[in-house]
Design a protein around this motif. Structure first.
Motif, PDB file in Angstrom:
ATOM      1  N   GLU A  81       0.853  -1.185   0.000  1.00  0.00           N
ATOM      2  CA  GLU A  81       0.000   0.000   0.000  1.00  0.00           C
ATOM      3  C   GLU A  81       0.891   1.238   0.000  1.00  0.00           C
ATOM      4  O   GLU A  81       2.088   1.157   0.258  1.00  0.00           O
ATOM      5  CB  GLU A  81      -0.926  -0.004   1.228  1.00  0.00           C
ATOM      6  CG  GLU A  81      -0.199  -0.261   2.538  1.00  0.00           C
ATOM      7  CD  GLU A  81      -1.110  -0.781   3.645  1.00  0.00           C
ATOM      8  OE1 GLU A  81      -2.338  -0.767   3.472  1.00  0.00           O
ATOM      9  OE2 GLU A  81      -0.578  -1.189   4.678  1.00  0.00           O
ATOM     10  N   ILE A  82       0.269   2.364  -0.331  1.00  0.00           N
ATOM     11  CA  ILE A  82       1.038   3.612  -0.319  1.00  0.00           C
ATOM     12  C   ILE A  82       1.247   4.015   1.130  1.00  0.00           C
ATOM     13  O   ILE A  82       0.302   4.020   1.916  1.00  0.00           O
ATOM     14  CB  ILE A  82       0.252   4.728  -1.053  1.00  0.00           C
ATOM     15  CG1 ILE A  82       0.005   4.331  -2.502  1.00  0.00           C
ATOM     16  CG2 ILE A  82       0.963   6.061  -0.939  1.00  0.00           C
ATOM     17  CD1 ILE A  82       1.243   4.263  -3.366  1.00  0.00           C
ATOM     18  N   LYS A  83       2.493   4.330   1.447  1.00  0.00           N
ATOM     19  CA  LYS A  83       2.786   4.694   2.842  1.00  0.00           C
ATOM     20  C   LYS A  83       2.060   5.971   3.224  1.00  0.00           C
ATOM     21  O   LYS A  83       2.064   6.940   2.486  1.00  0.00           O
ATOM     22  CB  LYS A  83       4.296   4.908   3.000  1.00  0.00           C
ATOM     23  CG  LYS A  83       5.021   3.638   3.267  1.00  0.00           C
ATOM     24  CD  LYS A  83       6.293   3.929   4.064  1.00  0.00           C
ATOM     25  CE  LYS A  83       7.073   2.654   4.221  1.00  0.00           C
ATOM     26  NZ  LYS A  83       8.052   2.435   3.152  1.00  0.00           N
ATOM     27  N   LYS A  84       1.423   5.940   4.375  1.00  0.00           N
ATOM     28  CA  LYS A  84       0.754   7.160   4.831  1.00  0.00           C
ATOM     29  C   LYS A  84       1.732   7.918   5.724  1.00  0.00           C
ATOM     30  O   LYS A  84       2.488   7.312   6.472  1.00  0.00           O
ATOM     31  CB  LYS A  84      -0.495   6.795   5.618  1.00  0.00           C
ATOM     32  CG  LYS A  84      -1.504   6.096   4.743  1.00  0.00           C
ATOM     33  CD  LYS A  84      -2.891   6.096   5.343  1.00  0.00           C
ATOM     34  CE  LYS A  84      -3.896   5.514   4.380  1.00  0.00           C
ATOM     35  NZ  LYS A  84      -3.687   4.090   4.085  1.00  0.00           N
ATOM     36  N   THR A  85       1.680   9.239   5.598  1.00  0.00           N
ATOM     37  CA  THR A  85       2.607  10.015   6.425  1.00  0.00           C
ATOM     38  C   THR A  85       2.086  10.078   7.852  1.00  0.00           C
ATOM     39  O   THR A  85       0.887   9.944   8.087  1.00  0.00           O
ATOM     40  CB  THR A  85       2.747  11.445   5.891  1.00  0.00           C
ATOM     41  OG1 THR A  85       1.435  11.941   5.667  1.00  0.00           O
ATOM     42  CG2 THR A  85       3.547  11.490   4.624  1.00  0.00           C
ATOM     43  N   GLU A  86       2.984  10.270   8.774  1.00  0.00           N
ATOM     44  CA  GLU A  86       2.619  10.322  10.196  1.00  0.00           C
ATOM     45  C   GLU A  86       1.794  11.570  10.501  1.00  0.00           C
ATOM     46  O   GLU A  86       0.908  11.556  11.323  1.00  0.00           O
ATOM     47  CB  GLU A  86       3.878  10.359  11.057  1.00  0.00           C
ATOM     48  CG  GLU A  86       4.746   9.152  10.898  1.00  0.00           C
ATOM     49  CD  GLU A  86       4.435   8.098  11.938  1.00  0.00           C
ATOM     50  OE1 GLU A  86       4.241   8.486  13.090  1.00  0.00           O
ATOM     51  OE2 GLU A  86       4.374   6.902  11.592  1.00  0.00           O
ATOM     52  N   PHE A  87       2.133  12.681   9.791  1.00  0.00           N
ATOM     53  CA  PHE A  87       1.430  13.939  10.034  1.00  0.00           C
ATOM     54  C   PHE A  87       0.390  14.124   8.933  1.00  0.00           C
ATOM     55  O   PHE A  87       0.469  13.507   7.876  1.00  0.00           O
ATOM     56  CB  PHE A  87       2.418  15.111  10.033  1.00  0.00           C
ATOM     57  CG  PHE A  87       3.476  14.970   8.967  1.00  0.00           C
ATOM     58  CD1 PHE A  87       3.244  15.454   7.694  1.00  0.00           C
ATOM     59  CD2 PHE A  87       4.681  14.307   9.243  1.00  0.00           C
ATOM     60  CE1 PHE A  87       4.218  15.315   6.708  1.00  0.00           C
ATOM     61  CE2 PHE A  87       5.642  14.164   8.250  1.00  0.00           C
ATOM     62  CZ  PHE A  87       5.408  14.664   6.973  1.00  0.00           C
ATOM     63  N   SER A  88      -0.597  14.988   9.200  1.00  0.00           N
ATOM     64  CA  SER A  88      -1.614  15.163   8.165  1.00  0.00           C
ATOM     65  C   SER A  88      -1.045  16.069   7.071  1.00  0.00           C
ATOM     66  O   SER A  88      -0.341  17.038   7.334  1.00  0.00           O
ATOM     67  CB  SER A  88      -2.872  15.754   8.778  1.00  0.00           C
ATOM     68  OG  SER A  88      -2.576  17.024   9.287  1.00  0.00           O
ATOM     69  N   SER A  89      -1.312  15.715   5.832  1.00  0.00           N
ATOM     70  CA  SER A  89      -0.744  16.509   4.747  1.00  0.00           C
ATOM     71  C   SER A  89      -1.842  16.782   3.723  1.00  0.00           C
ATOM     72  O   SER A  89      -2.875  16.117   3.704  1.00  0.00           O
ATOM     73  CB  SER A  89       0.412  15.758   4.114  1.00  0.00           C
ATOM     74  OG  SER A  89      -0.020  14.470   3.769  1.00  0.00           O
ATOM     75  N   GLU A  90      -1.602  17.736   2.880  1.00  0.00           N
ATOM     76  CA  GLU A  90      -2.614  18.094   1.896  1.00  0.00           C
ATOM     77  C   GLU A  90      -1.947  18.096   0.530  1.00  0.00           C
ATOM     78  O   GLU A  90      -0.804  18.531   0.386  1.00  0.00           O
ATOM     79  CB  GLU A  90      -3.114  19.496   2.222  1.00  0.00           C
ATOM     80  CG  GLU A  90      -4.427  19.808   1.594  1.00  0.00           C
ATOM     81  CD  GLU A  90      -4.931  21.153   2.094  1.00  0.00           C
ATOM     82  OE1 GLU A  90      -5.031  22.061   1.260  1.00  0.00           O
ATOM     83  OE2 GLU A  90      -5.167  21.283   3.324  1.00  0.00           O
ATOM     84  N   LEU A  91      -2.631  17.532  -0.442  1.00  0.00           N
ATOM     85  CA  LEU A  91      -2.046  17.461  -1.772  1.00  0.00           C
ATOM     86  C   LEU A  91      -2.871  18.371  -2.676  1.00  0.00           C
ATOM     87  O   LEU A  91      -4.095  18.227  -2.742  1.00  0.00           O
ATOM     88  CB  LEU A  91      -2.133  16.000  -2.234  1.00  0.00           C
ATOM     89  CG  LEU A  91      -1.271  15.588  -3.380  1.00  0.00           C
ATOM     90  CD1 LEU A  91       0.198  15.656  -2.979  1.00  0.00           C
ATOM     91  CD2 LEU A  91      -1.619  14.165  -3.777  1.00  0.00           C
ATOM     92  N   ARG A  92      -2.213  19.341  -3.303  1.00  0.00           N
ATOM     93  CA  ARG A  92      -2.977  20.229  -4.190  1.00  0.00           C
ATOM     94  C   ARG A  92      -2.717  19.835  -5.629  1.00  0.00           C
ATOM     95  O   ARG A  92      -1.589  19.898  -6.107  1.00  0.00           O
ATOM     96  CB  ARG A  92      -2.566  21.693  -3.981  1.00  0.00           C
ATOM     97  CG  ARG A  92      -3.325  22.318  -2.869  1.00  0.00           C
ATOM     98  CD  ARG A  92      -2.863  23.743  -2.654  1.00  0.00           C
ATOM     99  NE  ARG A  92      -3.166  24.115  -1.268  1.00  0.00           N
ATOM    100  CZ  ARG A  92      -4.333  24.631  -0.917  1.00  0.00           C
ATOM    101  NH1 ARG A  92      -5.265  24.883  -1.821  1.00  0.00           N
ATOM    102  NH2 ARG A  92      -4.568  24.924   0.337  1.00  0.00           N
TER     103      ARG A  92
END
Ligand code: ADP
Ligand code: MG
Length: 558
Positions: A246-257
């Motif tokens: 699976e795609i690794k999820k980052t530990e912190f919340s992030s936003e992709l524009r």
């Protein structure tokens, strides 16, 4: 409180209770006797079961001393120690918990009588110690070697199971337990520890009689893609992987524009590529089946399906380890580094539905060192008790294989040790003689409890046993409960690992000595913290509420 020149000096916090000498000791002894009373009626084939209802209303029906004591919410510090030795016995040999507590209580109540006669605790302790070490020598002398005889293994398992609820199916379970223990036996590893490599899968429905040994691993899973085949056969290569697809999820919340459709496509393509890489790599090394401890994303599942690889996800770490053991695979952390030598082997992978649950059977492994027992039973309390019984059977077989020596049960070994100890006491002279004799008589508590529970006349049985054991060479003579007679239990097959007996003698004696050495209890004032456990009931309202209802007259708290 100490006195100095008439002025009392307070050395303990206010509210601390102290209890000295006889009364401190008596309180502990009473508590341990109450614990023994609670489990005594479960001893042996005709022992009764206990129904335990915990504070949340969950019901356990069991005959297993360790389980009963584990579920009791014991308060008294002395009683807690009794529970602790039972647990210790359970961990060391997996059986003989009830006997250990009964014997400890007997030693203590006999010690109480001796102390009332003016014998000092330290003399009693000395006598008990020397009796115990002599008893261990006697066990070494009278026990026999099982000489790799499978029949003996089945018999010790049956003796253990005699006292459990599943008595009717004990022959089948003994056979399965012996089979599995012999099959997974490893040269350099203790068989007792190998019990952990057996997966016991409980499935409601059918009866215990339908319980079977699966020479491989059964996982409660289904394939990650609905179109993956339900059966695979042949020389199957198995990969055990602990890295998620699976795609690794980052530990912190992030936003992709994403600002344009092209960017979006590019982004998805990269994800797809990464997922495809997993499948490509596995295909390259020739994997047919991949079992993943973590997740497998839909996209990865799709590529695996396309590559003709059967895949299962979210398997527990311990199941993955057992699968690796069974198939001979090495668990791989990074798929990029996987090589053919990491792969395990099986001949058949099959999806089945049992009792409404999806299961995957991975079988036909080469000399598997981990296996599964599929335990069936009509209701969950039946299956739970069957599981505990099976665990006892596996444990005694493991102990037998490791330690090799066995003795006759039904009180035979206890009576033989008792007779030999009486001889030893008469030779020893000295102040300890009485307490060695007392120790010897305390051993009779086991056959007495067995007889009482079977509705037989204990005085009569003990008299018969004593007269047999006075003469050497009759060490197999014990009580056989089903016929209600005193016979040679080596012949009837009521036999037990010698280690069961030596362990319970040791732990019971140690507990008795520990208690006898205490001459003062200092109890700190209870802090008024929050009630134990969420939704705890007031004491005595249902649940086990301490030992009040079971201990025959309850237990005096200090
Ligand atoms: P424990 O928790 O101490 O193992 P059990 O309830 O399992 O207690 O009872 C074990 C006792 O039952 C042992 O002393 C064993 O020898 C005895 N026993 C088992 N089968 C028979 C039998 N058929 N006849 C007499 N005694 C038996
Ligand atoms: Mg037992």
């Amino acid at each position: 409180m100490a006195q100095l020149g008439g002025v009392p000096i307070l050395i303990l916090k206010e509210g601390t209770e102290t209890n000295k000498g006889k009364s401190a000791r008596d309180s502990n002894i009473q508590a341990i006797r109450a614990v023994a009373e609670a489990v005594k009626t479960t001893l042996g084939p005709r022992g009764m079961d206990k129904m335990l209802v915990d504070s949340l209303g969950d019901v356990t029906i069991t005959n297993d001393g360790a389980t009963i004591l584990d579920k009791l919410d014991v308060e008294h510090p002395g009683a807690k120690m009794a529970v602790a030795i039972a647990k210790n016995q359970d961990e060391l040999v997996g059986d003989g918990t009830t006997s250990s507590v009964i014997f400890a209580a007997q030693l203590l109540s006999a010690a109480q009588d001796l102390m009332d006669q003016g014998i000092h605790p330290s003399t009693i302790i000395k006598g008990y110690r020397s009796a115990m070490s002599e008893a261990l020598k006697i066990i070494d002398n009278i026990s026999k070697d099982y000489e790799n005889n499978r029949d003996i293994l089945e018999k010790v398992a049956i003796t253990t199971m005699n006292s459990k609820g599943i008595a009717g199916d004990k022959f089948l379970i003994a056979k399965i337990a012996t089979d599995v223990m012999l099959k997974i036996k490893e040269e350099k590893k203790s068989s007792y520890n190998s019990v952990k490599d057996i997966v016991v899968l409980k499935k409601r429905g059918k009866s215990i009689h339908e319980t079977e040994l699966i020479e491989g691993i059964v996982l409660e899973k289904e394939p990650v893609h609905p179109l993956m085949p339900k059966i695979l056969t042949g020389d199957l290569k198995i990969a055990c992987v602990s890295q998620g697809f699976e795609i690794k999820k980052t530990e912190f919340s992030s936003e992709l524009r994403i600002t344009s459709p092209e960017l979006m496509n590019k982004f998805l393509e990269r994800e797809e590529k990464a997922m495809k890489k997993f499948a490509d790599k596995l295909k390259e090394v020739g994997v047919n089946v991949v079992v993943n401890q973590k997740g497998i994303e839909d996209m990865a599942a799709h590529y695996l399906y396309k590559a003709g690889i059967f895949a299962i996800k979210s398997v527990t770490k311990s199941d993955l380890e057992k699968l690796a053991k069974a198939t001979g695979a090495t668990i791989v952390e990074d798929v990029n580094t996987i090589s053919p030598s990491d792969l395990g082997y099986a001949k058949r992978v099959e999806c089945k539905k049992i009792a409404g649950d999806d299961l995957v059977f991975i079988t036909g492994c080469k000399d598997p060192k981990a296996m599964t027992i599929l335990l069936r039973g009509g209701s969950s309390s039946v299956i739970d008790e069957a599981e505990r019984t099976l665990h006892d059977a596996l444990s005694v077989i493991g102990t037998m294989i490791d330690k090799k020596r066995y003795v006759a049960g039904g009180g035979a070994v206890e009576m033989e040790i008792s007779a030999r100890l009486l001889e030893f006491a008469s030779k020893s002279g000295g102040k300890e003689q009485i307490s060695i004799e007392t120790f010897a008589r305390c051993l009779e508590a086991i056959p007495i409890a067995l007889a009482e529970n079977a509705g037989l006349e204990p005085i009569d049985i003990i008299a018969q046993l004593r007269s047999k054991h006075v003469t050497k060479g009759n060490d197999g003579w014990g009580l056989e409960i089903y016929s209600g007679t005193v016979t040679d239990n080596y012949k009837t097959g009521v036999i037990e690992p010698a280690a069961n007996i030596s362990t319970f003698l040791k732990s019971a004696t140690e507990l008795a000595i520990l208690i006898l050495r205490i001459d003062e209890t200092i109890r700190a004032k209870k802090t008024s913290g929050p009630p134990r456990g969420a939704g705890a009931m007031p004491p005595g309202a249902g649940g086990m509420g301490g030992m009040g209802g079971m201990g025959g007259g309850g237990m005096p708290y200090m």
